[in-house]
Design a protein around this motif. Structure first.
Motif, PDB file in Angstrom:
ATOM      1  N   GLU A  74      32.329 -29.043 -36.700  1.00 46.85           N
ATOM      2  CA  GLU A  74      32.644 -30.089 -35.720  1.00 46.85           C
ATOM      3  C   GLU A  74      34.131 -30.153 -35.379  1.00 46.85           C
ATOM      4  O   GLU A  74      34.509 -30.510 -34.264  1.00 46.85           O
ATOM      5  CB  GLU A  74      32.202 -31.449 -36.268  1.00 46.85           C
ATOM      6  CG  GLU A  74      31.373 -32.234 -35.309  1.00 46.85           C
ATOM      7  CD  GLU A  74      30.929 -33.549 -35.904  1.00 46.85           C
ATOM      8  OE1 GLU A  74      31.385 -34.585 -35.392  1.00 46.85           O
ATOM      9  OE2 GLU A  74      30.132 -33.540 -36.859  1.00 46.85           O
ATOM     10  N   GLU A  75      34.986 -29.805 -36.329  1.00 46.34           N
ATOM     11  CA  GLU A  75      36.437 -29.849 -36.090  1.00 46.34           C
ATOM     12  C   GLU A  75      36.896 -28.781 -35.103  1.00 46.34           C
ATOM     13  O   GLU A  75      38.008 -28.848 -34.595  1.00 46.34           O
ATOM     14  CB  GLU A  75      37.216 -29.697 -37.403  1.00 46.34           C
ATOM     15  CG  GLU A  75      37.131 -30.908 -38.313  1.00 46.34           C
ATOM     16  CD  GLU A  75      35.862 -30.918 -39.154  1.00 46.34           C
ATOM     17  OE1 GLU A  75      35.428 -29.840 -39.621  1.00 46.34           O
ATOM     18  OE2 GLU A  75      35.292 -32.009 -39.323  1.00 46.34           O
ATOM     19  N   LEU A  76      36.051 -27.787 -34.830  1.00 43.74           N
ATOM     20  CA  LEU A  76      36.424 -26.704 -33.927  1.00 43.74           C
ATOM     21  C   LEU A  76      36.140 -27.017 -32.459  1.00 43.74           C
ATOM     22  O   LEU A  76      36.577 -26.291 -31.580  1.00 43.74           O
ATOM     23  CB  LEU A  76      35.686 -25.414 -34.319  1.00 43.74           C
ATOM     24  CG  LEU A  76      36.004 -24.853 -35.695  1.00 43.74           C
ATOM     25  CD1 LEU A  76      35.121 -23.643 -35.981  1.00 43.74           C
ATOM     26  CD2 LEU A  76      37.469 -24.486 -35.805  1.00 43.74           C
ATOM     27  N   ILE A  77      35.375 -28.083 -32.213  1.00 42.71           N
ATOM     28  CA  ILE A  77      35.051 -28.413 -30.828  1.00 42.71           C
ATOM     29  C   ILE A  77      35.986 -29.496 -30.304  1.00 42.71           C
ATOM     30  O   ILE A  77      36.725 -30.114 -31.061  1.00 42.71           O
ATOM     31  CB  ILE A  77      33.575 -28.842 -30.678  1.00 42.71           C
ATOM     32  CG1 ILE A  77      33.279 -30.114 -31.473  1.00 42.71           C
ATOM     33  CG2 ILE A  77      32.648 -27.710 -31.076  1.00 42.71           C
ATOM     34  CD1 ILE A  77      31.901 -30.689 -31.224  1.00 42.71           C
ATOM     35  N   MET A  78      35.942 -29.690 -29.014  1.00 44.61           N
ATOM     36  CA  MET A  78      36.840 -30.646 -28.369  1.00 44.61           C
ATOM     37  C   MET A  78      36.646 -32.053 -28.906  1.00 44.61           C
ATOM     38  O   MET A  78      35.511 -32.489 -29.117  1.00 44.61           O
ATOM     39  CB  MET A  78      36.592 -30.644 -26.871  1.00 44.61           C
ATOM     40  CG  MET A  78      37.258 -29.508 -26.192  1.00 44.61           C
ATOM     41  SD  MET A  78      37.209 -29.740 -24.449  1.00 44.61           S
ATOM     42  CE  MET A  78      35.874 -28.664 -24.072  1.00 44.61           C
ATOM     43  N   PRO A  79      37.750 -32.750 -29.112  1.00 45.75           N
ATOM     44  CA  PRO A  79      37.650 -34.135 -29.569  1.00 45.75           C
ATOM     45  C   PRO A  79      36.984 -35.004 -28.502  1.00 45.75           C
ATOM     46  O   PRO A  79      37.046 -34.712 -27.315  1.00 45.75           O
ATOM     47  CB  PRO A  79      39.109 -34.553 -29.784  1.00 45.75           C
ATOM     48  CG  PRO A  79      39.952 -33.500 -29.195  1.00 45.75           C
ATOM     49  CD  PRO A  79      39.112 -32.306 -28.929  1.00 45.75           C
ATOM     50  N   GLY A  80      36.323 -36.036 -28.959  1.00 42.27           N
ATOM     51  CA  GLY A  80      35.649 -36.946 -28.038  1.00 42.27           C
ATOM     52  C   GLY A  80      34.218 -36.562 -27.744  1.00 42.27           C
ATOM     53  O   GLY A  80      33.519 -37.250 -27.007  1.00 42.27           O
ATOM     54  N   THR A  81      33.763 -35.446 -28.317  1.00 41.56           N
ATOM     55  CA  THR A  81      32.384 -35.002 -28.135  1.00 41.56           C
ATOM     56  C   THR A  81      31.558 -35.537 -29.297  1.00 41.56           C
ATOM     57  O   THR A  81      31.901 -35.336 -30.446  1.00 41.56           O
ATOM     58  CB  THR A  81      32.308 -33.467 -28.099  1.00 41.56           C
ATOM     59  OG1 THR A  81      33.222 -32.975 -27.132  1.00 41.56           O
ATOM     60  CG2 THR A  81      30.920 -32.998 -27.753  1.00 41.56           C
TER      61      THR A  81
END
Length: 102
Positions: A74-81
């Motif tokens: 999860e830390e690899l994807i854009m924040p706010g998703t």
């Protein structure tokens, strides 16, 4: 296909539609931060996705199962998703007036 989907999302938002975007299966790769497709002479879809809030599109979701199957943290994807379980996705889809699939 990602560019066409994002264009459709932006067009719908221009008409005042409340847009919710769900990334599933291979689409989760669009959310990866720090992509560099310039070597392929392409533009990163993540740059456009990051601008969606400017157009009033703030409800971005990703399928938790799709991330897990692709070993994406999860830390690899854009924040706010927001990550959604299969049950949450069923509820989200059931509450929509229209669904576009890309």
């Amino acid at each position: 296909m990602a560019k066409e989907g994002l264009d459709a999302i932006l067009a719908a938002s221009a008409y005042g539609q409340h847009i919710q975007v769900l990334f599933m299966d291979e689409g989760v790769f669009q959310l990866l931060r720090h992509q560099s497709p310039k070597s392929l002479s392409l533009k990163s879809p993540s740059n456009l996705i990051e601008t969606l809030p400017i157009y009033g599109i703030t409800d971005l979701y990703v399928c938790e199962d799709s991330l897990t199957k692709r070993a994406i943290n999860e830390e690899l994807i854009m924040p706010g998703t927001q990550c959604l379980s299969k049950e949450d996705i069923k509820h989200l889809i059931a509450t929509q007036d229209a669904i576009l699939n890309f």
